[in-house]
Design an enzyme around this catalytic site. Structure first.
Site, PDB file in Angstrom:
ATOM      1  N   MET A 111      10.479   1.484  -0.388  1.00 54.96           N
ATOM      2  CA  MET A 111       9.079   1.925  -0.480  1.00 54.96           C
ATOM      3  C   MET A 111       8.954   3.331   0.074  1.00 54.96           C
ATOM      4  O   MET A 111       8.656   3.558   1.234  1.00 54.96           O
ATOM      5  CB  MET A 111       8.192   0.963   0.320  1.00 54.96           C
ATOM      6  CG  MET A 111       8.086  -0.412  -0.290  1.00 54.96           C
ATOM      7  SD  MET A 111       6.942  -1.406   0.672  1.00 54.96           S
ATOM      8  CE  MET A 111       7.057  -2.949  -0.201  1.00 54.96           C
ATOM      9  N   GLY A 120      18.280   2.254   3.130  1.00 50.11           N
ATOM     10  CA  GLY A 120      16.982   2.448   3.763  1.00 50.11           C
ATOM     11  C   GLY A 120      15.876   1.512   3.336  1.00 50.11           C
ATOM     12  O   GLY A 120      14.791   1.522   3.925  1.00 50.11           O
ATOM     13  N   ASP A 121      16.107   0.669   2.324  1.00 47.06           N
ATOM     14  CA  ASP A 121      15.011  -0.188   1.864  1.00 47.06           C
ATOM     15  C   ASP A 121      15.549  -1.469   1.220  1.00 47.06           C
ATOM     16  O   ASP A 121      15.119  -1.856   0.128  1.00 47.06           O
ATOM     17  CB  ASP A 121      14.129   0.573   0.863  1.00 47.06           C
ATOM     18  CG  ASP A 121      12.748  -0.075   0.675  1.00 47.06           C
ATOM     19  OD1 ASP A 121      12.389  -0.952   1.474  1.00 47.06           O
ATOM     20  OD2 ASP A 121      12.048   0.300  -0.278  1.00 47.06           O
ATOM     21  N   LEU A 122      16.470  -2.139   1.913  1.00 45.30           N
ATOM     22  CA  LEU A 122      16.998  -3.399   1.383  1.00 45.30           C
ATOM     23  C   LEU A 122      15.983  -4.512   1.659  1.00 45.30           C
ATOM     24  O   LEU A 122      16.177  -5.377   2.506  1.00 45.30           O
ATOM     25  CB  LEU A 122      18.359  -3.712   2.018  1.00 45.30           C
ATOM     26  CG  LEU A 122      19.501  -2.797   1.568  1.00 45.30           C
ATOM     27  CD1 LEU A 122      20.774  -3.108   2.322  1.00 45.30           C
ATOM     28  CD2 LEU A 122      19.736  -2.904   0.055  1.00 45.30           C
ATOM     29  N   ASN A 123      14.889  -4.451   0.920  1.00 43.84           N
ATOM     30  CA  ASN A 123      13.836  -5.442   1.142  1.00 43.84           C
ATOM     31  C   ASN A 123      13.942  -6.589   0.148  1.00 43.84           C
ATOM     32  O   ASN A 123      14.798  -6.606  -0.739  1.00 43.84           O
ATOM     33  CB  ASN A 123      12.449  -4.777   1.128  1.00 43.84           C
ATOM     34  CG  ASN A 123      12.010  -4.311  -0.243  1.00 43.84           C
ATOM     35  OD1 ASN A 123      12.108  -5.021  -1.236  1.00 43.84           O
ATOM     36  ND2 ASN A 123      11.497  -3.081  -0.306  1.00 43.84           N
TER      37      ASN A 123
END
Length: 377
Positions: free
Chosen positions: A1, A229-232
């Protein structure tokens, strides 16, 4: 994001192309005929799932892609988008389930194009990426095995990027005041107004102060690397690798959205993964140990890195919740998507502080230590 400007998420202009415009774009830039198109949810870029056919008018031989139209501010950073795209290509070649770009008619990985008429003279960077199959972690009943796999993925991905990815564009990943880099939790001070005067604000202020005091001075002792940075839970796709309904086993089938890549530290990636996996668990405080075990099966943390984990996870919760609240004030029409994490995020952050750092860490570390060299059964 991702946010738009590195430290000013309010200034981005999200593209707003219609399906007809997007269809024409695919034809004009990539030379492909769209057979079927639909919009995909997104934070600040615009994405379309497209099916193209090289046989005129028919679905036979169709291929699936994601048309990614980057917001106007990030589109002004071609070196950064180049780095992200080259990283995806590198990871795919290394065996990771990462999308790769379909080249433009001119043989490039991306093209800067004029936007819709409603946004003046904005220009947007356009890419066509292979569509990856699978189900987002957000849509499955999670278990210890997938948490372990996500932790293992986080370590393996960062390790491969940091040790083997040497494209000239990589220097653009030094992003300074990028709001989503975990080192920049103190920058939340300027957006905290969006929370109003609430108990949530009090907790976030506590996180920021403790972060300044206990994490920032130790950054130089952490091992540096390139972070995804954004392993969601929406950026990791899985498919089932077993037929058991009682105890399904999953494997990662896709890694999405590299727009938050930056130089950071290995411990940042595991903290980010823990935070987002907590969102998807009915027993959130136990999640961290399983993710940590997977991560440490590839890259064991140092004592100092482990000692920062609680505040790093709390810091990522704070980033996600504060920036979502701030951005929702700027773009009320996108509130539902922006506030996905907030539905359970506040509850989990408050619970972490209620239980306390010592007890949470004890749970995480004991769970991680219970693992041997293999994944959970």
């Amino acid at each position: 994001m991702s946010s738009g400007n590195d430290c000013q998420p309010q200034t981005l202009t999200k593209p707003a192309l219609g399906e007809k415009e997007a269809t024409e774009l695919v034809d004009r830039v990539f030379g492909l005929k769209v057979f079927w198109i639909r919009p995909l949810p997104s934070y600040d870029d615009q994405n379309f799932h497209v099916r193209v056919s090289r046989n005129k008018g028919g679905a036979e031989g169709a291929d699936e892609y994601v048309l990614k139209i980057t917001n106007s501010e990030d589109s002004q950073k071609p070196a950064l988008i180049e780095a992200q795209t080259q990283a995806m290509m590198f990871l795919s070649a290394e065996g990771f389930p990462s999308a790769t770009p379909y080249l433009t008619k001119d043989g490039n990985v991306m093209s800067l194009e004029s936007g819709d008429t409603g946004s003046g003279n904005k220009k947007y960077m356009v890419r066509l990426l292979t569509y990856l199959p699978g189900t987002p972690v957000a849509k499955i009943a999670t278990n210890a095995q997938i948490f372990y796999e996500v932790g293992k993925l986080a370590a393996s991905l960062d390790k491969a990027l940091s040790e083997k990815f040497h494209h000239p564009s990589v220097k653009s990943l030094h992003r300074g005041q990028f709001i989503w880099n975990l080192a920049n939790v103190p920058l939340l001070d300027q957006y905290i107004y969006a929370l109003g005067q609430t108990k949530y604000r009090e907790v976030v202020e506590q996180v920021i102060e403790q972060f300044k005091e206990k994490v920032i001075p130790k950054l130089s002792s952490f091992r540096a690397c390139i972070n995804h940075g954004d392993l969601n839970d929406h950026n990791i796709l899985v498919d089932s690798s077993s037929a058991s309904l009682e105890n399904p086993q999953y494997r990662v089938s896709g890694i999405l959205d590299f727009s938050d890549m930056s130089y950071g530290y290995y411990v940042f990636e595991v903290a980010i993964a823990i935070m987002y996996m907590m969102i998807e668990s009915p027993d959130p405080l136990n999640v961290g140990g399983h993710v940590l075990a997977g991560f440490e099966s590839v890259l064991p943390l140092t004592e100092e890195e482990r000692g920062a984990l609680f505040l790093l996870v709390s810091g990522r919760f704070s980033q996600s919740l504060v920036i979502a609240a701030h951005t929702a004030l700027q773009y009320p029409e996108n509130t539902e998507y922006l506030m996905i994490t907030a539905k359970t995020g506040w509850k989990h952050l408050m619970k972490m502080f209620e239980v306390g750092q010592e007890a949470v860490e004890k749970t995480w570390f004991e769970t991680a230590e219970a693992y041997t060299d293999h994944a959970p059964a």
